[in-house]
Write an enzyme that holds these catalytic residues in place. Sequence first.
Site, short mmCIF file in Angstrom:
data_model
loop_
_atom_site.label_atom_id
_atom_site.label_comp_id
_atom_site.label_asym_id
_atom_site.label_seq_id
_atom_site.Cartn_x
_atom_site.Cartn_y
_atom_site.Cartn_z
N GLU A 191 53.89 55.12 3.55
CA GLU A 191 54.77 54.69 4.64
C GLU A 191 56.04 54.02 4.10
O GLU A 191 56.67 53.23 4.79
CB GLU A 191 54.06 53.74 5.60
CG GLU A 191 52.64 54.13 5.97
CD GLU A 191 52.53 55.45 6.72
OE1 GLU A 191 53.57 56.06 6.97
OE2 GLU A 191 51.40 55.85 7.06
N ASP A 353 57.44 64.29 5.28
CA ASP A 353 56.03 64.68 5.27
C ASP A 353 55.94 66.21 5.25
O ASP A 353 56.64 66.89 6.01
CB ASP A 353 55.31 64.17 6.52
CG ASP A 353 55.06 62.67 6.47
OD1 ASP A 353 55.08 62.11 5.37
OD2 ASP A 353 54.84 62.08 7.54
#
Length: 533
Positions: A191, A353
């Site tokens: 993250e 991602d």
Amino acid sequence: MGALSSVNLILHAHLPYVRHLEYPKFLEEDWLFESLAESYIPLVRMLEDLDARGVDFRLSICFSPTLCTMLMDEPLRERFVSYMRSRIELGEKEVVRCQKEAPESLAMARHYLDSYRDSLAYYEECGRDILSRFCQLEKHGHLELIGTAATHAYLPLYKSYKTAVKAQVELGIKTHIRVFHSAPSGFWLPECGYYPGLEDTLAEYGIRWCQLPSHSIMTARNRITSAGYKPVRLYDSNVLGFPRDWNLTNLVWSDTTGYPCDPDYREFYRDIGYDLDLDYIRPYIHEPDVRVFTGYKYKAITGRDEDKKPYDSALAQRKVLLHADNFLYHLRRKSISMSAEMQSEPVINLCFDVELFGHRWYEGIDFLRLVLERGVHDDSLHFTTPSLVLSNVGDVERGEINECSWGMGGYSDSWLDSNTSWVYRHTHKAIERMEELAVRFPDQKSLKGRFLNQAAREVLLAMASDWPYILHDRTSVIYAEKRLRNHLGSFNLAYTNMCRNSVHTEWLIKAEKRNSIFPEMDYNIFNPQRAEK
């Protein structure tokens, strides 16, 4: 020749550890199967095609240890094959149905069917081991494969527990070495979560660089003149941070204005698993009559409030070409403007991602292919990897970076709120108790050693960032809560038994079978006395 910028395209592939062999089928295992079929296999096939055609591309990819473990798990591989055969069977039915009832969808039905057949054939051809194909691309010089934390824990919320952070880093790196046969130079911060002092732990394990969120430079304690377009030295360590370019990333990443929002692209949520009659779709969903995505989608995004128009793949491909060219145009503009501003070659960092491409954004793999294919012929851009940048970067500025992430608000809000605060009360206590066990029972072998190792696994699995994020996002809440309670409950059982100086053998055998992960586990890493050495 125009100004030259180094462009680091850094991709991150991660899924939480989900493995429930006690059931014939399990709903959340579809997270892996969908990503394999729609993102990982199409991505590696596209990269291999570029390699075969002599395209000299470069990018970096991280595969999380939990994802690697699932991709290498034989029962899950077999379940994926069954999943693909089910999708092929559905596709054969869809071609017949569309010929009669929905001729406007027939071409896409055939396309999906062919794609599933080709992907399954490829999967079998590579021995059901796609990670080895990425490893081969690294050997060819196209990829830099990088590591990440063992269970993708959001590390800033564990900064007070050095043993737990070290365990996440050490096991993440050991898994990478076991899977890819070399130690990583780079480390994907889960993250983009950073806190001051984390760089010392990374340096201890030989890590040379990590990525940073976009605003890390603006909120730094000191003034950084490169504005994020050069790597920065994290405090006095030898670890360098590569800040993400927010504006360029957001051209793709934004869920309101990004390229994937174009109305001509395929709609993710309109799937025949939800649209068709239950009797027809029942063999391809989950019991008892739980509708799921099947991968057969025939609608374009169109708009939020209007009826969805049929998906036109030819029109979508024209948009892919337009958006790839537009993205390279913006890269060139940034390259020229920052080169003039800095009087040197800037470094542009793009972080995404993997699951966005192909799975969420159906046309995303084609977009990446065009960007890499055309980017290598652009004199103003040099697609590379952070480790190659470090080999000739010269002097770099010192960055006193504050705690940060790429979550909403830039800090920890996406993992710590009113829905999730209870999680850390329990995970922190579990870490403290695991430290206690490591001190009281050091260097145990045989059955006790296995028992303590499994207790440590349960702690790490409870630390995964996925569960609090799901609770924050209010999606698969019941499953996330169940996983947290199961891992914490299992650890507490192990703790209670060890406090009695006993081993629950039946639990141990079942737990090792259920959570078959981290064979390198050594619970002694949770010993605070050793962590300080």
